[in-house]
Motif scaffolding. Structure first.
Motif, PDB file in Angstrom:
ATOM      1  N   ASN A  48       0.861  -1.178   0.000  1.00  0.00           N
ATOM      2  CA  ASN A  48       0.000   0.000   0.000  1.00  0.00           C
ATOM      3  C   ASN A  48       0.897   1.228   0.000  1.00  0.00           C
ATOM      4  OD1 ASN A  48      -2.148   1.744   0.224  1.00  0.00           O
ATOM      5  ND2 ASN A  48      -2.569   1.303   2.373  1.00  0.00           N
ATOM      6  N   ALA A  49       1.006   1.887  -1.147  1.00  0.00           N
ATOM      7  CA  ALA A  49       2.006   2.932  -1.345  1.00  0.00           C
ATOM      8  C   ALA A  49       1.589   4.264  -0.729  1.00  0.00           C
ATOM      9  CB  ALA A  49       2.269   3.121  -2.831  1.00  0.00           C
ATOM     10  N   PHE A  50       2.569   4.971  -0.186  1.00  0.00           N
ATOM     11  CA  PHE A  50       2.393   6.325   0.338  1.00  0.00           C
ATOM     12  C   PHE A  50       3.344   7.256  -0.405  1.00  0.00           C
ATOM     13  CE2 PHE A  50       0.556   3.695   3.521  1.00  0.00           C
ATOM     14  CZ  PHE A  50      -0.364   4.467   4.229  1.00  0.00           C
ATOM     15  N   THR A  51       3.026   8.557  -0.430  1.00  0.00           N
ATOM     16  CA  THR A  51       3.836   9.498  -1.200  1.00  0.00           C
ATOM     17  C   THR A  51       5.248   9.640  -0.649  1.00  0.00           C
ATOM     18  OG1 THR A  51       2.926  11.312   0.135  1.00  0.00           O
ATOM     19  CG2 THR A  51       1.848  10.850  -1.964  1.00  0.00           C
ATOM     20  N   SER A  52       5.449   9.291   0.624  1.00  0.00           N
ATOM     21  CA  SER A  52       6.786   9.410   1.216  1.00  0.00           C
ATOM     22  C   SER A  52       7.689   8.224   0.890  1.00  0.00           C
ATOM     23  CB  SER A  52       6.678   9.556   2.735  1.00  0.00           C
ATOM     24  OG  SER A  52       6.044   8.408   3.302  1.00  0.00           O
ATOM     25  N   ASP A  53       7.153   7.176   0.263  1.00  0.00           N
ATOM     26  CA  ASP A  53       7.942   5.980  -0.026  1.00  0.00           C
ATOM     27  C   ASP A  53       8.964   6.257  -1.130  1.00  0.00           C
ATOM     28  OD1 ASP A  53       6.233   4.793   1.774  1.00  0.00           O
ATOM     29  OD2 ASP A  53       4.995   3.810   0.254  1.00  0.00           O
ATOM     30  N   ALA A  54      10.138   5.655  -0.988  1.00  0.00           N
ATOM     31  CA  ALA A  54      11.214   5.843  -1.966  1.00  0.00           C
ATOM     32  C   ALA A  54      11.334   4.611  -2.869  1.00  0.00           C
ATOM     33  CB  ALA A  54      12.540   6.088  -1.247  1.00  0.00           C
ATOM     34  N   PRO A  55      11.739   4.794  -4.133  1.00  0.00           N
ATOM     35  CA  PRO A  55      11.899   3.657  -5.049  1.00  0.00           C
ATOM     36  C   PRO A  55      12.835   2.579  -4.489  1.00  0.00           C
ATOM     37  CG  PRO A  55      11.979   5.713  -6.271  1.00  0.00           C
ATOM     38  CD  PRO A  55      11.956   6.086  -4.826  1.00  0.00           C
ATOM     39  N   ALA A  56      13.910   2.965  -3.826  1.00  0.00           N
ATOM     40  CA  ALA A  56      14.834   1.977  -3.275  1.00  0.00           C
ATOM     41  C   ALA A  56      14.161   1.126  -2.200  1.00  0.00           C
ATOM     42  CB  ALA A  56      16.064   2.676  -2.693  1.00  0.00           C
ATOM     43  N   GLU A  57      13.212   1.701  -1.484  1.00  0.00           N
ATOM     44  CA  GLU A  57      12.488   0.942  -0.456  1.00  0.00           C
ATOM     45  C   GLU A  57      11.557  -0.079  -1.102  1.00  0.00           C
ATOM     46  OE1 GLU A  57      12.310   4.246   3.134  1.00  0.00           O
ATOM     47  OE2 GLU A  57      10.944   4.463   1.428  1.00  0.00           O
ATOM     48  N   PHE A  58      10.888   0.330  -2.177  1.00  0.00           N
ATOM     49  CA  PHE A  58      10.059  -0.632  -2.917  1.00  0.00           C
ATOM     50  C   PHE A  58      10.932  -1.772  -3.465  1.00  0.00           C
ATOM     51  CE2 PHE A  58       6.976   3.009  -4.024  1.00  0.00           C
ATOM     52  CZ  PHE A  58       6.134   2.683  -2.965  1.00  0.00           C
ATOM     53  N   GLU A  59      12.088  -1.405  -3.990  1.00  0.00           N
ATOM     54  CA  GLU A  59      12.992  -2.403  -4.570  1.00  0.00           C
ATOM     55  C   GLU A  59      13.402  -3.449  -3.526  1.00  0.00           C
ATOM     56  OE1 GLU A  59      17.238  -2.695  -7.009  1.00  0.00           O
ATOM     57  OE2 GLU A  59      16.668  -0.846  -6.008  1.00  0.00           O
ATOM     58  N   ALA A  60      13.629  -3.013  -2.299  1.00  0.00           N
ATOM     59  CA  ALA A  60      14.015  -3.947  -1.242  1.00  0.00           C
ATOM     60  C   ALA A  60      12.905  -4.962  -0.976  1.00  0.00           C
ATOM     61  CB  ALA A  60      14.346  -3.181   0.040  1.00  0.00           C
ATOM     62  N   ILE A  61      11.664  -4.491  -0.965  1.00  0.00           N
ATOM     63  CA  ILE A  61      10.530  -5.402  -0.734  1.00  0.00           C
ATOM     64  C   ILE A  61      10.380  -6.356  -1.911  1.00  0.00           C
ATOM     65  CG2 ILE A  61       8.071  -5.551  -0.228  1.00  0.00           C
ATOM     66  CD1 ILE A  61       8.223  -2.621   0.732  1.00  0.00           C
ATOM     67  N   GLU A  62      10.477  -5.829  -3.117  1.00  0.00           N
ATOM     68  CA  GLU A  62      10.308  -6.674  -4.299  1.00  0.00           C
ATOM     69  C   GLU A  62      11.394  -7.740  -4.381  1.00  0.00           C
ATOM     70  OE1 GLU A  62      10.314  -3.409  -7.046  1.00  0.00           O
ATOM     71  OE2 GLU A  62       8.142  -3.543  -7.373  1.00  0.00           O
TER      72      GLU A  62
END
Length: 555
Positions: free
Chosen positions: A378-392
């Motif tokens: 569930n994405a928020f505007t404060s999330d960074a691409p590198a943080e998404f990459e870590a989860i993926e």
């Protein structure tokens, strides 16, 4: 716009039109105004021979004070599945007034992924909670009245286990003394209140298949014991018939719609930290007959809501889920990775990676039940691409599909990728659902199994009086029922401050309660209270009416 402003601006269809889209005739709809209705018992009975759709559970990682948006994701996924051509209904629990005026301020989804009418659903709705509260307290009144007028059943007033309930957070009512003021007011005894969502009547309504099953279950409620230790039931007090009368309409599912005019059942509302945390069996079964896909949620994290959904609801209702969605957020992962709440908006890939152990434990737990999982970020505007990459990267290594979702801002358009992954998992035939313990296992071993396999505990600590109670329940014929763990939602342990994925801890079982009508035994663990209190600054302080009479402050 705020959630309530978005909901108020929505173009709602008449509830009769929502019913027509499901194939419900006019006489099957019992309208409560123009935008909400109950479904008639006669129509529900006629659904029996239809095939079932696919059942999808939405659960989550361990919740945090920042909020993860599980209900919002459930609604968004339902809208997304409809957008990709899967005829879908969602099934949600009704919000309790306690948390609405306490911390949450509302619980009907958020942003552009909501069920509506939002104000009605969050407040009195169709009166189900009032009916449950009244039926529960009627039984309490009849019990005390029986003692007052001679006590023919020989009830030991020291062994009365049936508290009263109210649908509000009120810590002052946890422990009280009733019957003061002289002989005309009955016998003085210690008593107390639970919140309505912890009531066994709530659990019964949510597990009953129809009105006859409801009354049978009500009759089996154990409210006290005699001086010889024999159980005293609602049937013994001749209270079950009147209780069923009060619940006659409440037992029928409530039909509403999403902001995108897709159908939703919102019915029942037990909490998952103190009860079994699922919407009603009757609503879920009806939805499975009316749609190809049914998306439902279970409260809090997968260690609580999902475990009870699988071990209690699915076991008792004969349900077999096709897939599960585990909701995660970057903020929650950072919180479990050691970041303070006030710093959660700052990018920190390392904290995300540290917090992934919590998500991994929940994925392992879902897998234990043989259900394929998909992760929804569930994405928020404060999330960074590198943080998404870590989860993926983490999910890919586990072979678990993952989708970044933007349903709060975009509605169903923000979950079409997730919907495709869920449909693929559900249609793959990979589900091999089974509960994690058999009916025949002793009650203490069921508790131990959940503690070890789901919570990662080394063992349970149950004092002799608790073990004696469990043996008595088994001697009375209740050993075959599942257990309903009541513990903090903020940790796998009984210590809410212990974040991440702890192992080797001890689960303290403080007391056990028999819910004979619901058909489970509640194990109260740690310091959990079944009557919550309000926070220092309750949401109620911000809720009110504006100059035109509209509700403000719900969110």
């Amino acid at each position: 716009m705020t959630d309530i402003e978005i909901a108020r601006a929505a173009k709602l269809l008449p509830v009769s039109e929502i019913g027509r889209r499901l194939g419900i005739p006019a006489d099957g709809i019992l309208p409560y105004g123009h935008t909400k209705a109950k479904i008639s018992g006669d129509f529900l009975t006629g659904l029996t021979d239809r095939p079932d759709g696919r059942l999808i559970l939405v659960t989550a990682m361990t919740p945090t004070p920042a909020g993860e948006g599980k209900t919002t994701t459930t609604v968004g996924l339902g809208d997304g599945l409809n957008r990709i051509g899967r005829k879908t209904m969602i099934c949600l629990r009704e919000p309790s007034l306690g948390p609405c005026f306490g911390m949450k301020g509302g619980a009907a989804g958020g942003g552009y992924a909501q069920v509506v009418p939002m104000e009605d659903i969050n407040l009195h709705f169709t009166g189900d909670f009032h009916a449950i509260t009244s039926a529960h307290n009627l039984l309490a009144a009849m019990l005390d009245n029986h003692v007052h007028w001679g006590n023919a059943l020989g009830i030991d007033t020291r062994r009365v286990s049936w508290k009263r309930v109210v649908d509000m957070n009120d810590r002052a009512l946890r422990s009280i003394v009733a019957g003061l003021g002289g002989p005309a007011n009955g016998f003085a005894r210690e008593d107390g209140f639970d919140i309505t969502v912890a009531s066994e009547v709530m659990a019964i309504l949510c597990l009953a298949t129809d009105l006859d099953d409801l009354r049978r279950r009500l009759a089996e409620i154990v409210v006290a014991r005699t001086r010889d230790g024999a159980p005293v039931t609602a049937r013994d007090l001749k209270a079950d018939g009147a209780m069923a009368v009060l619940l006659r309409d409440a037992v029928l599912p409530n039909l509403v719609q999403t902001l995108e005019n897709n159908p939703a059942f919102v019915h029942g509302g037990p909490f998952a930290n103190i009860a079994h945390g699922c919407n009603s069996v009757s609503a879920t079964r009806a939805a499975l007959k009316l749609a190809d896909y049914v998306v439902t949620e279970a409260g809090f994290g997968a260690d609580l809501g999902a475990e009870k959904f699988f071990d209690i609801k699915c076991r008792k209702a004969g349900l077999s889920p096709a897939a599960a969605v585990v909701v995660a957020t970057v903020r929650a992962l950072k919180f479990h990775g050691g970041v303070a709440r006030e710093a959660l908006s700052l990018p920190d890939r390392g904290a995300v990676e540290a917090g992934l152990a919590n998500l991994g434990r929940h994925l392992d737990n879902v897998a234990r039940f043989g259900v394929p999982a998909v992760v929804a970020i569930n994405a928020f505007t404060s999330d960074a691409p590198a943080e998404f990459e870590a989860i993926e990267t983490f999910c890919k290594a586990r072979g678990v599909p993952v989708s970044i979702c933007t349903h709060w801002a975009e509605g169903g358009a923000g979950t079409t990728h997730l919907a495709g992954l869920v449909a693929e998992a559900a249609e793959s035939g990979r589900a091999r659902f089974a509960p994690i313990y058999p009916d025949a296992m002793p009650l203490i071993e069921k508790i131990r199994t959940v503690a070890r396999e789901i919570y990662g505990a080394a063992d349970v600590d149950a004092p002799p009086r608790v073990l004696d109670q469990l043996r008595r329940f088994e001697a009375d014929g209740h050993g075959h029922v599942p257990v309903c763990m009541a513990k903090t939602q903020y940790s796998f342990s009984t210590n809410p401050a212990l974040k991440g994925a702890p192992t080797g801890h001890i689960v303290e079982v403080r007391e056990v309660r028999l819910a004979a009508g619901a058909g489970f035994v509640v194990a109260v663990c740690g310091d959990l209270m079944t009557m919550p209190g309000l926070p220092r600054v309750p949401a109620a302080e911000s809720i009110g009416l504006d100059e035109t009479g509209n509700v403000v402050g719900l969110f």
